[in-house]
Scaffold this motif. Structure first.
Motif, PDB file in Angstrom:
ATOM      1  N   GLU A  44      41.836  46.342  41.723  1.00 41.33           N
ATOM      2  CA  GLU A  44      40.739  47.298  41.549  1.00 41.33           C
ATOM      3  C   GLU A  44      40.582  47.680  40.078  1.00 41.33           C
ATOM      4  OE1 GLU A  44      41.919  50.345  44.217  1.00 41.33           O
ATOM      5  OE2 GLU A  44      41.076  49.358  45.995  1.00 41.33           O
ATOM      6  N   ARG A  45      41.705  47.877  39.396  1.00 36.58           N
ATOM      7  CA  ARG A  45      41.639  48.234  37.983  1.00 36.58           C
ATOM      8  C   ARG A  45      41.107  47.068  37.152  1.00 36.58           C
ATOM      9  NH1 ARG A  45      46.377  50.063  37.599  1.00 36.58           N
ATOM     10  NH2 ARG A  45      47.440  48.444  36.414  1.00 36.58           N
ATOM     11  N   CYS A  46      41.501  45.861  37.505  1.00 34.72           N
ATOM     12  CA  CYS A  46      41.017  44.675  36.800  1.00 34.72           C
ATOM     13  C   CYS A  46      39.507  44.522  36.978  1.00 34.72           C
ATOM     14  CB  CYS A  46      41.750  43.445  37.310  1.00 34.72           C
ATOM     15  SG  CYS A  46      41.295  41.917  36.496  1.00 34.72           S
ATOM     16  N   VAL A  47      39.038  44.709  38.213  1.00 32.42           N
ATOM     17  CA  VAL A  47      37.610  44.610  38.500  1.00 32.42           C
ATOM     18  C   VAL A  47      36.829  45.670  37.731  1.00 32.42           C
ATOM     19  CG1 VAL A  47      35.870  45.014  40.303  1.00 32.42           C
ATOM     20  CG2 VAL A  47      37.813  43.501  40.748  1.00 32.42           C
ATOM     21  N   GLU A  87      34.017  44.836  34.869  1.00 33.15           N
ATOM     22  CA  GLU A  87      32.630  45.234  35.074  1.00 33.15           C
ATOM     23  C   GLU A  87      32.156  46.173  33.972  1.00 33.15           C
ATOM     24  OE1 GLU A  87      32.479  46.662  39.107  1.00 33.15           O
ATOM     25  OE2 GLU A  87      32.147  44.627  39.880  1.00 33.15           O
ATOM     26  N   MET A  88      33.046  47.020  33.477  1.00 36.53           N
ATOM     27  CA  MET A  88      32.697  47.885  32.353  1.00 36.53           C
ATOM     28  C   MET A  88      32.461  47.049  31.102  1.00 36.53           C
ATOM     29  SD  MET A  88      35.315  51.115  32.897  1.00 36.53           S
ATOM     30  CE  MET A  88      34.837  51.832  31.329  1.00 36.53           C
ATOM     31  N   LEU A  89      33.289  46.012  30.915  1.00 38.91           N
ATOM     32  CA  LEU A  89      33.141  45.120  29.761  1.00 38.91           C
ATOM     33  C   LEU A  89      31.828  44.356  29.825  1.00 38.91           C
ATOM     34  CD1 LEU A  89      34.435  43.833  27.227  1.00 38.91           C
ATOM     35  CD2 LEU A  89      35.442  42.117  28.729  1.00 38.91           C
ATOM     36  N   LEU A  90      31.519  43.821  30.998  1.00 40.74           N
ATOM     37  CA  LEU A  90      30.278  43.062  31.162  1.00 40.74           C
ATOM     38  C   LEU A  90      29.048  43.943  30.954  1.00 40.74           C
ATOM     39  CD1 LEU A  90      31.262  40.934  34.288  1.00 40.74           C
ATOM     40  CD2 LEU A  90      30.854  40.066  31.977  1.00 40.74           C
ATOM     41  N   GLU A  91      29.158  45.191  31.356  1.00 35.77           N
ATOM     42  CA  GLU A  91      28.034  46.113  31.222  1.00 35.77           C
ATOM     43  C   GLU A  91      27.841  46.571  29.781  1.00 35.77           C
ATOM     44  OE1 GLU A  91      26.550  50.449  33.020  1.00 35.77           O
ATOM     45  OE2 GLU A  91      28.270  49.424  33.883  1.00 35.77           O
ATOM     46  N   ALA A  92      28.941  46.681  29.043  1.00 36.55           N
ATOM     47  CA  ALA A  92      28.879  47.228  27.693  1.00 36.55           C
ATOM     48  C   ALA A  92      28.665  46.170  26.610  1.00 36.55           C
ATOM     49  CB  ALA A  92      30.154  48.014  27.391  1.00 36.55           C
ATOM     50  N   THR A  93      28.778  44.906  26.972  1.00 43.55           N
ATOM     51  CA  THR A  93      28.652  43.836  25.976  1.00 43.55           C
ATOM     52  C   THR A  93      27.594  42.827  26.414  1.00 43.55           C
ATOM     53  OG1 THR A  93      30.347  42.448  27.013  1.00 43.55           O
ATOM     54  CG2 THR A  93      31.090  44.087  25.403  1.00 43.55           C
ATOM     55  N   ASP A  94      27.413  41.814  25.588  1.00 39.60           N
ATOM     56  CA  ASP A  94      26.454  40.754  25.890  1.00 39.60           C
ATOM     57  C   ASP A  94      27.101  39.582  26.621  1.00 39.60           C
ATOM     58  OD1 ASP A  94      24.380  42.139  24.665  1.00 39.60           O
ATOM     59  OD2 ASP A  94      24.826  41.289  22.689  1.00 39.60           O
ATOM     60  N   ILE A  95      28.357  39.773  27.038  1.00 41.01           N
ATOM     61  CA  ILE A  95      29.061  38.714  27.745  1.00 41.01           C
ATOM     62  C   ILE A  95      28.385  38.482  29.094  1.00 41.01           C
ATOM     63  CG2 ILE A  95      31.244  37.998  28.787  1.00 41.01           C
ATOM     64  CD1 ILE A  95      32.689  39.743  26.762  1.00 41.01           C
ATOM     65  N   GLN A 113      42.853  31.475  34.894  1.00 39.28           N
ATOM     66  CA  GLN A 113      43.308  30.830  33.668  1.00 39.28           C
ATOM     67  C   GLN A 113      42.643  29.470  33.467  1.00 39.28           C
ATOM     68  OE1 GLN A 113      47.555  30.741  34.187  1.00 39.28           O
ATOM     69  NE2 GLN A 113      47.771  32.968  33.961  1.00 39.28           N
ATOM     70  N   CYS A 114      42.211  28.854  34.552  1.00 37.98           N
ATOM     71  CA  CYS A 114      41.573  27.532  34.470  1.00 37.98           C
ATOM     72  C   CYS A 114      40.061  27.619  34.301  1.00 37.98           C
ATOM     73  CB  CYS A 114      41.892  26.719  35.725  1.00 37.98           C
ATOM     74  SG  CYS A 114      43.631  26.266  35.899  1.00 37.98           S
ATOM     75  N   THR A 115      39.535  28.807  34.355  1.00 32.99           N
ATOM     76  CA  THR A 115      38.086  28.994  34.259  1.00 32.99           C
ATOM     77  C   THR A 115      37.785  30.142  33.289  1.00 32.99           C
ATOM     78  OG1 THR A 115      37.980  30.622  36.061  1.00 32.99           O
ATOM     79  CG2 THR A 115      37.837  28.294  36.664  1.00 32.99           C
ATOM     80  N   GLU A 116      36.514  30.449  33.143  1.00 36.71           N
ATOM     81  CA  GLU A 116      36.103  31.610  32.350  1.00 36.71           C
ATOM     82  C   GLU A 116      35.640  32.743  33.266  1.00 36.71           C
ATOM     83  OE1 GLU A 116      33.141  30.324  29.627  1.00 36.71           O
ATOM     84  OE2 GLU A 116      34.514  29.085  28.443  1.00 36.71           O
ATOM     85  N   VAL A 117      36.058  32.657  34.513  1.00 33.75           N
ATOM     86  CA  VAL A 117      35.654  33.646  35.513  1.00 33.75           C
ATOM     87  C   VAL A 117      36.405  34.956  35.301  1.00 33.75           C
ATOM     88  CG1 VAL A 117      35.688  34.190  37.983  1.00 33.75           C
ATOM     89  CG2 VAL A 117      35.045  31.909  37.214  1.00 33.75           C
ATOM     90  N   ARG A 118      35.691  36.053  35.480  1.00 35.56           N
ATOM     91  CA  ARG A 118      36.301  37.381  35.459  1.00 35.56           C
ATOM     92  C   ARG A 118      36.212  37.968  36.865  1.00 35.56           C
ATOM     93  NH1 ARG A 118      36.866  39.510  30.229  1.00 35.56           N
ATOM     94  NH2 ARG A 118      35.857  38.243  28.619  1.00 35.56           N
ATOM     95  N   LEU A 119      37.280  38.627  37.292  1.00 32.89           N
ATOM     96  CA  LEU A 119      37.263  39.259  38.604  1.00 32.89           C
ATOM     97  C   LEU A 119      36.252  40.404  38.619  1.00 32.89           C
ATOM     98  CD1 LEU A 119      40.958  39.610  39.825  1.00 32.89           C
ATOM     99  CD2 LEU A 119      39.192  38.077  40.685  1.00 32.89           C
ATOM    100  N   THR A 120      35.343  40.383  39.576  1.00 33.61           N
ATOM    101  CA  THR A 120      34.378  41.465  39.757  1.00 33.61           C
ATOM    102  C   THR A 120      34.255  41.752  41.249  1.00 33.61           C
ATOM    103  OG1 THR A 120      32.405  40.070  40.026  1.00 33.61           O
ATOM    104  CG2 THR A 120      33.070  40.612  37.761  1.00 33.61           C
ATOM    105  N   SER A 121      33.511  42.787  41.571  1.00 32.53           N
ATOM    106  CA  SER A 121      33.312  43.137  42.975  1.00 32.53           C
ATOM    107  C   SER A 121      32.493  42.083  43.716  1.00 32.53           C
ATOM    108  CB  SER A 121      32.619  44.502  43.081  1.00 32.53           C
ATOM    109  OG  SER A 121      31.409  44.510  42.351  1.00 32.53           O
TER     110      SER A 121
END
Length: 217
Positions: free
Chosen positions: A43-46, A50-58, A105-113
């Motif tokens: 939950e903390r990782c997600v 999500e905060m990072l994705l919202e605050a940046t252009d990533i 680690q094998c992808t560029e995927v970030r854990l999200t909801s």
């Protein structure tokens, strides 16, 4: 089939017991403690991602593990559901966390909801198949996870090819992840104790004696 021997000779035996990884061997069917710290970490990782994705252009990397909308069940509720109906050993959830980390680690995927639930049911199913003596077929796990059998089949293949079928987990790696979960569990216990005592922000109020020490000195 791989196995993880959780015997008393292991250095992490006490940690295994505290996380509830040995209870299933005794026939005790109750929710193991490992599910709580695992849910908290995810939950903390997600939330962080999500905060990072919202605050940046990533831009979020889209995969077949992404849903159109976030499921109604929280991560903790979903993990509890998987444990309740899958009948897998508590150790499967530690191994599933290791598998998810390998996938990331094998992808560029970030854990999200939007992707964490599908990654969870897929990784737990694979862990059960690899380390448990008995397990269900994909159709059953699909019902538990709330997806179709055909979708879970695709998720399984994608997951396996992404991690290059690396399902073997060494005892050392398993111990390391258990130690991480143990630390998370300790932090949760302290947090619950603070909340139970009604401590908010005023740590300097020494006249408040309503909270008894929770740790023996």
């Amino acid at each position: 089939m791989g196995t993880l021997a959780l015997d008393n000779e292991n250095v992490g035996s006490d940690v295994y017991c505290h996380l509830g990884l040995k209870e299933s061997a005794k026939g005790v069917m109750k929710i193991p403690r490992v599910l709580s710290p695992l849910s908290s970490l995810l939950e903390r990782c997600v939330q962080k991602n999500e905060m990072l994705l919202e605050a940046t252009d990533i831009k979020e990397v889209m995969t077949i593990f992404h849903g159109l909308r976030a499921p109604a069940l929280s991560i903790r509720q979903y993990i509890d559901r998987i444990f309740k109906y899958s009948g897998c050993s508590p150790s499967c959830f530690v191994v599933a966390q290791i598998y998810v980390d390998r996938f990331i680690q094998c992808t560029e995927v970030r854990l999200t909801s939007f992707n964490v639930h599908r990654l969870l049911i897929t990784s737990v199913m694979l862990a059960a198949k690899f380390i448990d003596d008995a397990f269900f077929n994909n159709a059953y796990y699909a019902k538990v996870g709330g997806v179709s059998t055909s979708e879970l089949n695709r998720l399984e293949m994608k997951f396996l090819f992404t991690i290059d079928f690396r399902l073997q987990v060494s005892i050392e790696t398993f111990k390391r992840y258990c130690s991480q979960l143990e630390k998370e569990a300790a932090g949760l216990q302290i947090e619950r104790s603070i909340q139970a005592c009604g401590i908010k922000e005023n740590w300097s109020n020494k006249d408040d004696s309503t909270c008894a020490p929770t740790v023996a000195r």
